[in-house]
Design an enzyme around this catalytic site. Structure first.
Site, PDB file in Angstrom:
ATOM      1  N   ARG A   1      -2.779 -11.064   0.033  1.00 56.85           N
ATOM      2  CA  ARG A   1      -2.719 -12.306   1.388  1.00 56.85           C
ATOM      3  C   ARG A   1      -1.502 -13.302   0.922  1.00 56.85           C
ATOM      4  NH1 ARG A   1      -5.840  -8.674   3.349  1.00 56.85           N
ATOM      5  NH2 ARG A   1      -7.677  -8.927   4.753  1.00 56.85           N
TER       6      ARG A   1
ATOM      7  N   GLU B   1       2.604 -12.670   8.581  1.00 55.75           N
ATOM      8  CA  GLU B   1       3.034 -11.310   9.184  1.00 55.75           C
ATOM      9  C   GLU B   1       3.217 -11.170  10.014  1.00 55.75           C
ATOM     10  OE1 GLU B   1       0.691  -8.770   6.749  1.00 55.75           O
ATOM     11  OE2 GLU B   1       0.994  -9.743   5.008  1.00 55.75           O
TER      12      GLU B   1
ATOM     13  N   HIS C   1       2.866  -4.878   4.267  1.00 55.50           N
ATOM     14  CA  HIS C   1       1.325  -4.987   3.884  1.00 55.50           C
ATOM     15  C   HIS C   1       0.689  -3.135   3.633  1.00 55.50           C
ATOM     16  CE1 HIS C   1      -2.343  -7.661   4.715  1.00 55.50           C
ATOM     17  NE2 HIS C   1      -2.877  -6.021   4.476  1.00 55.50           N
TER      18      HIS C   1
HETATM   19  C1  8YV Z   1      -5.610  -3.013   5.499  1.00 50.59           C
HETATM   20  C2  8YV Z   1      -6.561  -5.209   4.634  1.00 50.59           C
HETATM   21  O1  8YV Z   1      -4.088  -3.730   5.421  1.00 50.59           O
HETATM   22  O2  8YV Z   1      -8.514  -4.310   3.197  1.00 50.59           O
HETATM   23  C3  8YV Z   1      -7.610  -5.432   3.354  1.00 50.59           C
HETATM   24  O3  8YV Z   1      -8.232  -6.255   3.482  1.00 50.59           O
HETATM   25  O4  8YV Z   1      -5.763  -6.121   4.775  1.00 50.59           O
HETATM   26  C4  8YV Z   1      -5.729  -4.193   4.550  1.00 50.59           C
HETATM   27  O5  8YV Z   1      -6.439  -2.905   3.980  1.00 50.59           O
HETATM   28  C5  8YV Z   1      -5.881  -4.231   7.544  1.00 50.59           C
HETATM   29  O6  8YV Z   1      -7.298  -3.809   7.125  1.00 50.59           O
HETATM   30  C6  8YV Z   1      -5.251  -2.762   7.649  1.00 50.59           C
HETATM   31  O7  8YV Z   1      -5.460  -3.079   9.761  1.00 50.59           O
END
Ligand code: 8YV
Length: 316
Positions: free
Chosen positions: A232, A261, A279
């Site tokens: 993150r 982001e 991301h």
């Molecule tokens: C995805 C994510 O970018 O799994 C996570 O924690 O950040 C990602 O896999 C996201 O959830 C898709 O919008």
């Protein structure tokens, strides 16, 4: 009986939305797009569908007296106030495991791309610079180097498995040493960085890891060190990172996640020794489909009165 009302709190994957639209009455970002209409429907909302980046604060949860479940399409759920959900009697689910391979693949990809200067090499050939100026400046070797992994959960272990195939020596830091991995544990990110050529960040986001990678850690990583972040944006102090990259405190970075982001500081975008991606850790068709199926499967199980497939640990 009418289909349960679901609030989609942010822009969701079309794969997830397809499942939702087929089985529920979906209110797509109604709280943002039409607060008046949202006020009228809020008492009937029984579920929230979210992504890994979504914010689901207590202030939103409090507006939903009938909320039963928050299903996150993503493994990370640091944007969800889980305690507020539990206080409301709602469960939270996420999508662990199905994305381990993709995120680990990307971590290795960013490490190779930053070390071997792959994006710059691509430009070098495509712009004709190779023919004009001759060979590119030399890059850094990955195989056999020392990788430090910040976070040794499921994805951290998948990264370690790949790094082992590159004959890398592997060490890690995490809150507690794990008995089930053979790698050396360091108590702090600074100590780990000091013995790493590549520092790969894959720890959950949230308050406890905010700015875990700070100026001190970057200094310890050193001027030949390369930072990779697939966790993150909040885990890395972005201002400190920019300073460290500008003044040569570290050698380079490969970043998939950012503090704000989708806004990425111009300074990072301008730096040739930084490789960026938007991301995309889990962004393959196969994995996103598996995530959509699992996120939906949790909702389906809940509304069928069955056990949840993958509740977050706090809701187990
Ligand atoms: C995805 C994510 O970018 O799994 C996570 O924690 O950040 C990602 O896999 C996201 O959830 C898709 O919008």
């Amino acid at each position: 009986m009418s289909a349960p009302n679901i609030l989609a709190v942010s822009q969701l994957s079309p794969l997830y939305l397809a499942h939702l639209n087929a089985h529920f009455t979906v209110h797509d970002r109604l709280h943002v797009n039409n607060p008046e209409q949202f006020k009228a429907i809020a008492p009937q909302i029984r579920a929230i569908a979210a992504s890994g980046e979504s914010k689901v604060p207590a202030s939103l949860i409090e507006l939903l007296p009938k909320l039963e479940i928050i299903s996150v399409f993503g493994v990370g759920y640091d944007g969800v106030d889980v305690q507020a959900a539990i206080a409301r009697g709602a469960k939270v689910t996420h999508t662990p495991n199905v994305l381990n391979d993709d995120v680990a693949d990307l971590a290795i990809g960013l490490m190779l791309a930053a070390a071997r200067q792959l994006p710059a090499s691509d430009v070098y050939v495509k712009t004709g610079t190779w023919a004009e100026k001759g060979p590119m400046p030399l890059a850094r070797k990955v195989s056999g180097a020392r990788v430090g992994i910040v976070g040794m959960g499921r994805i951290g272990q998948a990264i370690a498995k790949r790094a082992a195939a590159f004959d890398m020596s592997i060490a890690y830091t995490s809150r507690n040493a794990r008995a089930d991995v053979p790698f050396k544990h360091y108590a702090s990110a600074t100590e780990l960085a000091a013995v790493s050529d590549y520092l790969v960040v894959i720890t959950p986001g949230g308050a406890t890891t905010k700015h875990l990678i700070n100026a001190e850690v970057l200094k310890a990583l050193g001027k030949k060190g390369i930072l990779v972040n697939v966790a993150r944006g909040s885990v890395v102090d972005e201002a400190a990172l920019i300073s460290a990259l500008v003044d040569g405190t570290i050698g380079g970075a490969g970043l998939d996640v950012f503090e704000n982001e989708p806004n990425v500081p111009q300074a990072l975008r301008d730096m040739p020794h930084v490789v960026l991606s938007p991301h995309i850790g889990s962004a393959t068709t196969q994995t996103r489909q598996a995530m959509a199926d699992l996120a939906f499967g949790n909702l389906q199980s809940h509304f069928a009165g069955q056990a949840l497939l993958t509740p977050v640990p706090e809701c187990m």
